[in-house]
Design an enzyme around this catalytic site. Structure first.
Site, PDB file in Angstrom:
ATOM      1  N   HIS A  39       0.310   0.235  -9.598  1.00 48.87           N
ATOM      2  CA  HIS A  39      -0.437  -0.627  -8.670  1.00 48.87           C
ATOM      3  C   HIS A  39      -0.970  -1.862  -9.396  1.00 48.87           C
ATOM      4  O   HIS A  39      -2.145  -2.217  -9.318  1.00 48.87           O
ATOM      5  CB  HIS A  39      -1.592   0.147  -8.021  1.00 48.87           C
ATOM      6  CG  HIS A  39      -2.093  -0.479  -6.760  1.00 48.87           C
ATOM      7  ND1 HIS A  39      -2.737   0.233  -5.772  1.00 48.87           N
ATOM      8  CD2 HIS A  39      -2.051  -1.765  -6.311  1.00 48.87           C
ATOM      9  CE1 HIS A  39      -3.081  -0.572  -4.780  1.00 48.87           C
ATOM     10  NE2 HIS A  39      -2.673  -1.795  -5.089  1.00 48.87           N
ATOM     11  N   ARG A  61       0.851  -1.188   0.000  1.00 49.23           N
ATOM     12  CA  ARG A  61       0.000   0.000   0.000  1.00 49.23           C
ATOM     13  C   ARG A  61       0.889   1.242   0.000  1.00 49.23           C
ATOM     14  O   ARG A  61       1.880   1.302   0.733  1.00 49.23           O
ATOM     15  CB  ARG A  61      -0.916   0.020   1.221  1.00 49.23           C
ATOM     16  CG  ARG A  61      -2.046  -1.010   1.172  1.00 49.23           C
ATOM     17  CD  ARG A  61      -3.052  -0.659   0.085  1.00 49.23           C
ATOM     18  NE  ARG A  61      -4.206  -1.545   0.069  1.00 49.23           N
ATOM     19  CZ  ARG A  61      -4.333  -2.607  -0.714  1.00 49.23           C
ATOM     20  NH1 ARG A  61      -3.344  -2.934  -1.543  1.00 49.23           N
ATOM     21  NH2 ARG A  61      -5.437  -3.333  -0.687  1.00 49.23           N
ATOM     22  N   GLU A 108      -2.875   7.780  -4.590  1.00 48.29           N
ATOM     23  CA  GLU A 108      -3.394   7.198  -5.833  1.00 48.29           C
ATOM     24  C   GLU A 108      -4.868   7.582  -6.013  1.00 48.29           C
ATOM     25  O   GLU A 108      -5.619   7.630  -5.050  1.00 48.29           O
ATOM     26  CB  GLU A 108      -3.292   5.671  -5.780  1.00 48.29           C
ATOM     27  CG  GLU A 108      -1.900   5.110  -5.842  1.00 48.29           C
ATOM     28  CD  GLU A 108      -1.912   3.578  -5.747  1.00 48.29           C
ATOM     29  OE1 GLU A 108      -2.959   2.951  -6.038  1.00 48.29           O
ATOM     30  OE2 GLU A 108      -0.887   3.008  -5.357  1.00 48.29           O
TER      31      GLU A 108
END
Length: 378
Positions: A254, A208, A237
């Site tokens: 990601h 993360r 993000e």
């Protein structure tokens, strides 16, 4: 029965149509008007599932086709009697192979053997434990750091973060995101830790974005202190710090867990959970969904060395294919999500059938997850 599914969940329409009417929707943002006429919602990590999204809707079940659940307010769902299921471990193999692809690229570029490096794994769950197994199969020393597991007395030689930072040449993070509490991981990699990284260290974050203090990391990189950095996840993000992207060695959008197999596992896991929830339990064999791989068979002569492993791994997936597209569009609104939505099909090492005339090579490739067989030369 109406089921809303994220448009980027492979095989979702095929599977969930067995249970009711399926409507595919974008994950960010979810069209609120659709929620008012649906019984179930299937999402990915881009969708924040909480009271503000679902309050007053008839949704009775939420499934997330992801291993992580920090985008879901599980406590609120439980309070409201809404069923919930995640897909733990669905993309673990994909993330492990992403890390390997990056390490093998850096090793070739910088001219070092992975066996000469110590890898610190922070977070030893589905991803971290699989990464440990594959690294140790190659004879690479690992150091494990997982304070919650250590506190529970789980089996394993767990080290403190201080020990790992001091000894490891590679630090790779595979933790959940906890914003507070005794095992807080928000900015786990903070300015102090970043300052302590030894020259030449490799830092990898594929869990993360906020686990790493992006501003502090950029400060170290722009100060000219040599470390290598691989980031698949970013603070803020889908917006990201373009200056940080420019400074890292590998930057991706990601997608570390985005193999076809991983996505299919996520979909099938939440499908099976929902079918059980409504009393129509069904099970799906993953291999019945997946297409034939691009490469049918590879023949390998002799033992397995690092350059050969790199060629095999990158034949299936070379992380650089995802680095370049992000750099081209970084900072343009909407492009980060577009890269994820239109992601090129990517397979796992198990899709590559390798015939080896060396028994030890076949055995090692099997431990690493390849579909390898020993076929003696005649």
């Amino acid at each position: 029965m109406k089921i809303l599914v994220d448009e980027n969940m492979p095989y979702a329409r095929e599977l969930f149509s067995r249970l009711g009417e399926v409507k595919t929707v974008p994950g960010r943002p979810i069209p609120v008007e659709e929620l008012n006429h649906a019984d179930a919602l299937m999402v990915r990590s881009v969708t924040k599932v909480n009271e503000s999204l679902l309050s007053g809707t008839p949704i009775k079940f939420v499934g997330t086709a992801t291993a992580g659940t920090d985008h879901v307010d599980e406590a609120w769902l439980k309070q409201e009697g809404i069923g919930f299921s995640a897909a733990p471990g669905c993309n673990a193999i994909a993330v492990v192979e992403y890390v390997f692809s990056a390490l093998l690229m850096l090793a070739e570029r910088d001219g070092f053997s992975l066996r000469d490096r110590t890898v610190g794994i922070v977070g030893v769950g589905n991803v971290g434990s699989r990464l440990q197994t594959r690294l140790e199969a190659l004879g690479i020393r690992t150091l494990l750091c997982d304070p919650p597991r250590a506190a529970r007395g789980d089996e394993g030689d767990f080290r403190t973060m201080d020990e790992v930072v001091e000894e490891a040449d590679v630090l790779t993070f595979h933790t959940p995101l906890y914003k507070d509490g005794p095992y807080k991981t928000l900015h786990l990699v903070d300015e102090t830790l970043i300052r302590r990284l030894k020259p030449g260290a490799i830092l990898i974050n594929a869990c993360r974005g906020p686990v790493v203090d992006n501003a502090a990391l950029l400060a170290r990189l722009t100060a000219g202190q040599p470390i290598s950095v691989v980031l698949d996840v970013w603070e803020g993000e889908p917006d990201l710090n373009v200056a940080l992207l420019d400074a890292v060695d590998i930057g991706t959008s990601h997608i570390a867990g985005y193999t076809l197999e991983g996505k299919a596992r996520g979909t099938t896991q939440v499908f099976e959970a929902y079918s059980a929830f409504i009393g129509r339990e069904q099970h799906v064999a993953l291999e019945t969904l997946l297409p034939a791989p691009e490469f049918g068979r590879i023949t390998l002569h002799g033992p397995l060395d690092q350059p050969t492993l790199k060629r095999l791994a990158h034949l299936v997936y070379d992380v650089r294919r995802d680095d370049a597209p992000l750099r081209k569009v970084a900072g343009i609104p909407g492009e980060f999500d577009k890269l994820r939505k239109n992601y090129l099909e990517r397979r796992e090492w198990s899709s590559l059938y390798v015939m080896c005339d060396d028994a030890s090579a076949a055995a090692l490739l099997q431990k690493l997850g390849f579909n390898a067989v020993h076929h003696p030369a005649r």
